[in-house]
Enzyme design. Structure first.
Site: not given
Ligand SMILES: CCCCCCCCCC/C=C\CCCCCC(=O)SCCNC(=O)CCNC(=O)[C@H](O)C(C)(C)COP(=O)(O)OP(=O)(O)OC[C@H]1O[C@@H](n2cnc3c(N)ncnc32)[C@H](O)[C@@H]1OP(=O)(O)O
Ligand SMILES: Cc1cc2nc3c(=O)[nH]c(=O)nc-3n(C[C@H](O)[C@H](O)[C@H](O)COP(=O)(O)OP(=O)(O)OC[C@H]3O[C@@H](n4cnc5c(N)ncnc54)[C@H](O)[C@@H]3O)c2cc1C
Length: 609
Positions: A83, A122, A369
């Protein structure tokens, strides 16, 4: 804890967990359990669930041999950086470039715009030494679309970012603790070079001469890591839903309100039909998601084995099922956790109920997701394709097999005559099949009125999402019924599960009554029989409700909830918790002399005047 303390404590826990996994040692399944008991998002999630699977799925044999031993021993720590600031859902719209330089046999990674900065991954912000980066591959001036690359981000000696890399944490997220244990990060490349052999080349390749060799297998295999994680998210939905329901059910049995006769004891709130109507469908959902999660795991294993044998036939269905069920179960679970908070009244709003933190940590599952609406639109595309092929001789299979009975399902009338008929699995199933098929066919008919199919699709997005949800709900109901047809030890257990299965199905009919009536899948009389049956099922579940949540076997420590305590000793423990609050360290609060006293004095002065 402050953000820094929380982050550091999560590092401590993660490293301790990793030590236990090695020392005991733990199997893969046991390690997953340990992750649940650790109960905090952290860098291990991305390393194990995305970085390692991305290399396994998209790397060549040589790449796997080089990188997996390092990753498996955690000598490198990786994340999944797809992303960007400007694009998350639209993967094809990513802007980071990886330009091949034949002179040096390297790729030059670059972030050409601010919106091309990686944003959200993350583990990226502070921890990862490496990442799988998704970037547009450019050779000889030609853009070949998005591909994956293994990239070292930080110096292995002092952890500083390598020259050409700007990296950091994106800041505080929703909730107090919640997801803030994770270092979701940003990353920019300034003409950063990596060797050619760090492009993940199992699918497509770039040769030494700079020639692009496209994949001879579906390019969507590049999305395989997302399919794998979406599958695990469905089982996780059951775990989170069960946790909230366990708290709300136990507390609803403890809490009493109104209904005292002649000064006697008041009514347990769990006995109110309104409470049951909100709570028991969530209890049923926790079980339903568990069973559909088990089935999805089987489907995923099956498709993985087929892909290894170059059989791509079931890939579209696996994608539609993982996307749709991830979307449906996470939306229902987020809403369910919030409903459980409300079911616990005012005390549910206390941090020590365990529900606010559970909500805050869970709710991003609707977005990460794959945004839940975007994912349902993928299901809708799959359904429209399947409907368009009906009658072409290609029989729909798997979860769309019911569409093969389109002729019957489009014109059949439900034969429900009395409330008990709603306990007939075939009748329930046919009702859901008729509704799902009729909604899909109605969308397809409306689409066909547009000259331009894409324009039509855009116009009908909202209806398409509803049709996709109807299909996903049918899958969950049908997998619950299949579970009941299999071996379940203990007649009593089976009966309880049957009750929950019908509660799950009938509450969906109640909730989406508009769909069922407008598609003529049932009549309004049959709808009221369903409601009648639902009330009767609530009465049967009521005496077993606490046992059904005890069966989740969550410890008090794991639940982290004063309201959901196993011993029901809620009120004294609420006091204990309150007294622990730092505000109660002193009787007179800090700030009294500065703000409260002058205010009161001023009031007294003006009163005297
Ligand atoms: C307190 C503790 C809590 C406990 C929790 C425990 C842990 C929980 C577990 C969590 C684990 C880790 C944490 C997760 C962190 C999150 C990480 C991320 O978020 S990573 C980033 C995820 N990003 C996305 O999901 C992006 C979403 N977008 C897409 O997937 C795609 O862009 C798209 C599918 C929306 C569109 O694809 P695109 O190719 O651009 O376009 P088309 O629509 O034209 O599709 C073409 C064609 O491809 C098929 N397709 C698409 N995707 C797939 C796929 N994955 N597999 C197979 N096929 C796919 C699509 O159907 C089309 O097919 P046609 O036949 O051509 O129609
Ligand atoms: C906690 C968390 C952890 C994450 N971890 C990672 C990670 O490790 N690695 C990584 O790469 N990414 C990660 N992400 C990013 C995540 O995958 C994306 O945020 C997600 O895919 C959604 O994309 P987006 O933010 O671009 O949303 P957008 O697409 O901008 O969505 C905004 C709105 O637009 C709507 N919308 C968008 N497109 C359409 C369409 N075609 N039709 C109809 N409506 C549409 C959506 O429904 C939504 O309502 C994480 C995100 C979060 C919140």
């Amino acid at each position: 804890m402050t953000r820094k303390e929380l982050f550091k404590n999560t590092l401590r826990k993660s490293v301790h967990a990793w030590k236990l996994i090695n020392e005991l040692p733990l199997s893969d399944d046991e390690s997953l359990m340990l992750r649940h008991f650790m109960d905090q998002p952290g860098f291990l999630d991305l390393h194990w669930r995305m970085f390692v699977p991305a290399i396994k799925g998209q790397g060549t044999e040589e790449q796997k041999q080089k990188w997996l031993p390092l990753a498996n021993k955690m000598q490198i720590i990786g994340c999944y950086a797809q992303t960007e600031l400007g694009h998350g859902s639209n993967v094809q719209g990513l802007e980071t470039t990886a330009t091949f330089d034949p002179q040096t046999d390297q790729f030059i990674l670059h972030s050409p715009t601010q919106t091309s900065s990686k944003w959200w991954p993350g583990g990226l912000g502070k921890v990862s030494t490496h990442a799988v980066i998704y970037a547009r591959l450019i050779t000889d001036g030609k853009d070949h679309g998005v591909h994956g690359f293994i990239v070292q981000l930080r110096n292995m000696d002092d952890h500083s970012p390598l020259p050409g890399i700007t990296i950091g944490d994106i800041g505080v997220k929703f909730g107090n603790g919640a997801y803030n244990s994770m270092d979701n990060g940003f990353l920019m490349f300034d003409k950063f070079c990596i060797p050619r052999d760090q492009m993940l080349m199992r699918l497509s390749k770039v040769t030494r001469e700079g020639k692009y060799v496209p994949s001879d297998v579906p390019r969507q295999l590049m999305y395989g890591t997302m399919v794998s994680v979406r599958q695990t998210i469905v089982s996780n939905a059951s775990i989170a839903m069960a946790r909230a329901v366990c708290i709300a059910t136990r507390y609803s049995a403890v809490r009493r309100q109104f209904g005292s006769q002649n000064g006697g004891i008041e009514t347990q709130v769990i006995d109110y039909k309104t409470q049951q109507n909100r709570l028991f469908p969530l209890l049923a959902s926790a079980y339903a998601f568990r069973f559909v999660g088990e089935w999805l795991k089987w489907l995923y294993t099956d498709v993985t084995q087929r892909l290894e044998a170059s059989d791509f036939a079931t890939l579209p269905e696996a994608h539609a099922c993982t996307a749709g069920l991830k979307s449906m179960t996470t939306s229902a679970t987020s809403d369910g956790i919030e409903e459980c908070r409300k079911l616990c009244g005012g005390h549910g709003y206390l941090w020590c109920s365990g529900l606010p933190e559970l909500f805050a940590v869970y709710v991003p599952a609707c977005t990460y997701e794959g945004d839940n609406v975007v994912l349902q639109l993928q299901v809708a595309r799959f359904l429209m394709k399947t409907v368009s092929q009906l009658g072409s001789g290609k029989a729909p299979a798997g979860t769309t097999a019911y569409m093969g009975r389109a002729k019957h399902l489009l014109q059949c009338r439900s034969s429900i005559r009395k409330a008990e008929d709603w306990l007939n699995p075939a009748m329930v199933l046919e009702t859901f099949e008729a509704r799902a098929l009729r909604m899909a066919v109605s969308c397809a008919n409306n689409l066909s009125k547009f000259e331009n199919q894409e324009q039509g699709f855009s116009e009908l997005l909202a209806d398409l999402v509803e049709a996709a949800i109807a299909h996903c709900q049918l899958i969950v109901v049908s997998k619950f019924i299949v579970k009941l047809e299999g071996e379940i030890k203990g007649k009593g257990v089976k009966n309880q599960l049957k009750n929950l299965c019908y509660i799950y199905a009938l509450h969906l009919i109640h909730k989406h009554l508009g769909d069922f009536l407008s598609t003529n899948s049932i009549t309004s009389e049959q709808a009221s029989l369903a409601n009648h049956q639902l009330r009767s099922l609530y009465t049967q579940v009521r005496p077993n409700a606490v046992a059904l949540v005890d069966a989740f076997d969550y410890t008090d420590h794991y639940l982290g909830s004063v309201l959901g305590r196993y011993d029901g000793n809620v009120y004294p423990k609420l006091f204990e918790e309150a007294l622990k609050d730092p505000l109660n360290d002193t009787v007179v609060p800090d700030g009294y002399h500065e703000y409260i006293r002058p205010l009161i004095k001023q009031h007294l002065r003006s009163a005297r005047l």
